[in-house]
Write an enzyme that holds these catalytic residues in place. Structure first.
Site, PDB file in Angstrom:
ATOM      1  N   SER A   1       0.842  -1.194   0.000  1.00  0.00           N
ATOM      2  CA  SER A   1       0.000   0.000   0.000  1.00  0.00           C
ATOM      3  C   SER A   1       0.882   1.252   0.000  1.00  0.00           C
ATOM      4  O   SER A   1       1.699   1.425  -0.909  1.00  0.00           O
ATOM      5  CB  SER A   1      -0.952  -0.049   1.202  1.00  0.00           C
ATOM      6  OG  SER A   1      -1.990   0.897   1.074  1.00  0.00           O
TER       7      SER A   1
ATOM      8  N   GLU B   1      -9.019  -5.689  -4.334  1.00  0.00           N
ATOM      9  CA  GLU B   1      -8.477  -4.682  -3.425  1.00  0.00           C
ATOM     10  C   GLU B   1      -9.582  -3.845  -2.792  1.00  0.00           C
ATOM     11  O   GLU B   1      -9.594  -3.559  -1.593  1.00  0.00           O
ATOM     12  CB  GLU B   1      -7.514  -3.760  -4.178  1.00  0.00           C
ATOM     13  CG  GLU B   1      -6.308  -4.441  -4.786  1.00  0.00           C
ATOM     14  CD  GLU B   1      -5.128  -4.516  -3.831  1.00  0.00           C
ATOM     15  OE1 GLU B   1      -5.248  -4.044  -2.687  1.00  0.00           O
ATOM     16  OE2 GLU B   1      -4.085  -5.048  -4.247  1.00  0.00           O
TER      17      GLU B   1
ATOM     18  N   HIS C   1      -7.780  -5.773  -0.099  1.00  0.00           N
ATOM     19  CA  HIS C   1      -6.522  -5.080   0.199  1.00  0.00           C
ATOM     20  C   HIS C   1      -5.986  -5.534   1.555  1.00  0.00           C
ATOM     21  O   HIS C   1      -6.736  -5.676   2.517  1.00  0.00           O
ATOM     22  CB  HIS C   1      -6.804  -3.576   0.226  1.00  0.00           C
ATOM     23  CG  HIS C   1      -5.600  -2.710   0.339  1.00  0.00           C
ATOM     24  ND1 HIS C   1      -4.721  -2.520  -0.702  1.00  0.00           N
ATOM     25  CD2 HIS C   1      -5.128  -1.942   1.367  1.00  0.00           C
ATOM     26  CE1 HIS C   1      -3.776  -1.681  -0.330  1.00  0.00           C
ATOM     27  NE2 HIS C   1      -3.988  -1.319   0.923  1.00  0.00           N
TER      28      HIS C   1
END
Length: 501
Positions: free
Chosen positions: A192, A312, A408
């Site tokens: 990320s 995600e 995610h």
């Protein structure tokens, strides 16, 4: 080492005493730079001062000033807070045979995510024991967050958090041999915001030579011009009623500063915009846009492993109810705001007839922000004939927790092989497949050790190693019609530019 005193190492800054168990030694909360307080608060990191005697390194060091995730993410993404001023610290896990460390071992340096406002190296999911068990020296890093790490001021350098990461990498170069690591075999990896940071480091002249391989997980090369990056700083200054200068912010109570920061950035969205902290193109640590620099051949000699999870978007869309609230009309409005071409959207709708409009929106967002840019970077490296290998992966195992699917951050417990921890199970549930974690973790270890994660390099057949939902397998050109819908958009734009020229 004695049984009651713990393992000891001598670095150039002083001696450290950690703790050892089952062939792994851990040294926690090790300072790599001076505490960023007082006159150093909005300044670049300065080297840590050497100490006398043996420093205890058996507890995580202070975390950077931050606020907790808002519900329900606070339960899904545990984010411990450790009080104190010395947040520029790191942790080291190393193989330890009882007599001391090994020698010449591959090194992995972890840069945590959290939108540049959350996270730390103390998150239990990031425990480095499994990497050390498998012959890797694992280093995890804290860096300044939010306005103190990524504010843009006229009277202070930009990208202080990124400069912290470079200072940590410099410490690794200078000190990791004491733990058995090879400073000539360093892999930086992040997820990320940590992946965005890693991509920026790949293009930074200040980081050149400090690492040799990189893993980019669920993040893409992106940075903003200084003027655009400054908008978030100005918005927070307006909320506080102070000038948008480092000098003025240094005089604001930290709790009040964090409250204003949260109010300004809390509603931002990567798809529809809003205030958020970003890495800035400052002409120094980040000389130019990282995506352009990498496409033009920056770090062509660095082995690169990149990838995403399949869904995600579900970490944000499902808990907030977006997948259920968004109907066809709202979907079209949001796609228009995000400048997604209608032709591209039609391809996704046609290929996903059973999915809700909110789920189609999420798939478009995932690809626009992550999968398409990473594919484009892999293609650019292939066209340029990069000397190093480029490898792509996708994580597709679906979590049953809150119907989050392959969302995610889900892959983190698999990469670190920490599925047994309750903090990992908050996102994966209790029955995540251990064999998948073993395979994914082994791929990361292999990449750090050899530059090869275990499948063939990126080529024109577009091989992507998919980890789940079943056994790991290479899939060529997954969901190619959807990816090409974005590529066709670029070709049409370039064609219009040629015609108008």
């Amino acid at each position: 080492m004695t049984a009651d005193r713990g393992p000891e190492v001598l670095t150039r800054y002083g001696a450290l005493r950690g703790a050892a168990a089952d062939g792994v030694a851990a040294f926690l909360g090790v300072p790599y730079a001076r505490p960023p307080v007082g006159a150093l608060r909005f300044r670049p990191p300065e080297p840590v001062e050497p100490w006398e005697g043996v420093r205890e390194a058996t507890a995580f060091g202070p975390t950077a000033p931050k606020r907790a995730y808002a519900p329900p993410l606070d339960a899904l993404l545990p984010d411990p807070e450790v009080a104190g001023d010395g947040c520029l610290n790191l942790n080291v896990w190393a193989p330890w045979d009882g007599g001391g460390p090994g020698a010449g071992l591959p090194v992995m340096v972890w840069i945590h995510g959290g939108s540049l406002v959350h996270g730390s190296s103390a998150v239990p999911v990031y425990d480095g024991t499994a990497f050390a068990r498998d012959g890797v020296v694992l280093v995890s890093v804290n860096y300044r967050l939010g306005i103190e790490g990524f504010g843009v001021f006229p009277d202070a350098p930009a990208n202080l958090g990124l400069r912290d990461q470079i200072a940590a990498l410099t410490w690794v170069r200078d000190c990791v041999a004491a733990f058995g690591g090879d400073p000539g075999r360093v892999t930086v990896f992040g997820e990320s915001a940590g992946a965005v940071s890693t991509a920026a480091l790949l293009t930074s002249p200040l980081a050149e030579g400090l690492f040799h391989r990189a893993v980019v997980q669920s993040g893409a090369p992106v940075a903003l011009p200084l003027a655009r990056a400054r908008r978030t700083t100005r918005a927070i200054a307006a909320r506080l009623g102070v000038p948008a200068t480092a000098e003025a912010f240094a005089g604001v109570d930290r709790d009040r500063l964090l409250a204003a920061q949260t109010e300004v950035t809390g509603k931002g969205s990567p798809l529809t915009g809003g205030h958020a902290f970003q890495i800035a193109v400052d002409g120094d640590v980040v000389p130019r846009d990282p995506a352009e620099a990498l496409a033009d051949g920056a770090s062509a000699a660095v082995d690169l492993l990149m990838g995403t999870t399949t869904e995600e978007y579900r970490l944000w869309f499902v808990p907030s109810g977006v997948t259920d609230r968004v109907g066809p009309l709202v979907q079209r409005l949001l796609l228009r705001k995000a400048k997604v071409p209608s032709r591209t959207a039609r391809v996704y709708r046609a290929g996903r007839p059973r999915e809700k409009p909110g789920e189609v929106l999420g798939a478009l967002a995932t690809d626009k922000l992550l999968r398409v840019p990473l594919n484009a970077l892999a293609d650019a490296r292939l066209r340029a004939g990069a000397d190093a290998g480029t490898y792509l992966y996708e994580f597709g195992w679906r979590s049953p927790v809150l119907d989050l699917g392959a969302c995610h951050a889900l892959e983190l417990g698999f990469v670190f092989d920490t599925l047994d921890l309750p903090e990992t199970r908050a996102l994966t549930g209790p029955d995540a497949p251990r064999e998948l974690a073993a395979a994914m973790h082994a791929a990361w270890v292999s990449f750090a050790a050899t530059g090869d994660p275990g499948w063939r390099r990126w080529d024109r057949s577009r091989p992507v190693m998919t980890f789940g939902p079943g056994l790991p397998s290479v899939v060529e050109a997954p969901r190619e019609a959807e990816r090409r819908a974005w590529e066709d958009r670029v070709r049409r734009r370039e064609s219009r530019q040629v015609t108008s020229g």
